[in-house]
Design an enzyme around this catalytic site. Sequence first.
Site, PDB file in Angstrom:
ATOM      1  CG  ASP A 173      41.627 -40.588 162.128  1.00  0.00           C
ATOM      2  OD1 ASP A 173      42.429 -41.255 162.805  1.00  0.00           O
ATOM      3  OD2 ASP A 173      40.714 -41.106 161.447  1.00  0.00           O
TER       4      ASP A 173
ATOM      5  CG  HIS B  87      41.107 -49.101 159.587  1.00  0.00           C
ATOM      6  ND1 HIS B  87      41.064 -48.387 158.418  1.00  0.00           N
ATOM      7  CD2 HIS B  87      40.094 -48.602 160.326  1.00  0.00           C
ATOM      8  CE1 HIS B  87      40.080 -47.509 158.448  1.00  0.00           C
ATOM      9  NE2 HIS B  87      39.474 -47.632 159.599  1.00  0.00           N
TER      10      HIS B  87
ATOM     11  CE  LYS C 259      41.832 -44.713 161.282  1.00  0.00           C
ATOM     12  NZ  LYS C 259      41.797 -43.428 160.577  1.00  0.00           N
TER      13      LYS C 259
ATOM     14  CE1 TYR D  63      38.487 -44.146 156.772  1.00  0.00           C
ATOM     15  CE2 TYR D  63      39.613 -42.132 157.400  1.00  0.00           C
ATOM     16  CZ  TYR D  63      38.957 -43.287 157.746  1.00  0.00           C
ATOM     17  OH  TYR D  63      38.767 -43.581 159.077  1.00  0.00           O
TER      18      TYR D  63
END
Length: 324
Positions: free
Chosen positions: A51, A118, A85, A56
């Site tokens: 994931d 997201h 996402k 990130y």
Amino acid sequence: MSSVPDRLVPLSDGNSMPILGLGTYAMGPFVKGETVEAVKAAIEIGYRHFDGALVYGNEDEVGEGIRAKIADGTVKREDIFYTGKVWMTYLSPSLVRKALEKTLKTLQLDYVDLFIIHWPMGLKPREKLWIPKDASEKIVIEDVDFCESWLVMESCKDAGLVRSIGVSNFNHKQLETILKMPNLKYKPVCNQVECHPYLNQDKLLKYCQCNNIVLVGYSPLGTNSPNNVSRKSPILLNDPVLKKIGEKHRKTTAQVVLRYQVQRGVAVIPKSFNPGRMKQNREIFDFQLSDEEMEVINGLNKNIRYIDLKMLTDHPKYPFRDEY
């Protein structure tokens, strides 16, 4: 390599998802190469579900780790299930496909297995993807119609850029808005939300199950992050009830918590770059919690939300004002 096979959860579009995955969000400053080595180690241990997210900031290393294990013959691309996402600053319909294309270019992969919205909240596009931690930096809200964005998600699936599409952090009313779209072609296969014994999401889980939507639990072990835990918030893995159940089964508290979720049909994506803990988190398929133990763990619910994005509570689509 782990001999324990991945348990697969069927998705409403005919695809399937490993019920246990690895979260790749890395806390603190990045150490170059750390994510690459963690992903490679995870694949050796037996993980096939990863994931990730553009926000990130380490999708390049996640992709490098995956490609390295494909290149050395450990896995084939079709063995890997990767989730990306759409971040809030890309939620405008004109930017959704660009977000996916950016993720694919960063990963250096031809497609992702799952692409999800997201958050249901839009922010004005900005160079810096993340949101500020205090009010000193202005947040510019953009009230995006996520149904229009969903239509773009559907077109990305039709184009073969993604196999399945879903959402994250949607409450049941927001899910219902998508499900009732008159021109809906593909409904969300999943809703990824914070879920653990202190926030068991029982009502949302039942709603999702009734609509053939898989609930994916992030932060399934709670969190020790000082950014997300107030001094008044209890630490989940210190819970004496969970520890006692773990002692009975000769399992760690974390293993009990993850087992609790998979027995409920919740997919889980615990985060750890420590190979020992990654291995422990996979060792949850060789024991069973009793109905009584499941009921006791359900009773621990305190509606504690560690990740609430309180700086966005004024957003018209903030999802946590509703009960579920």
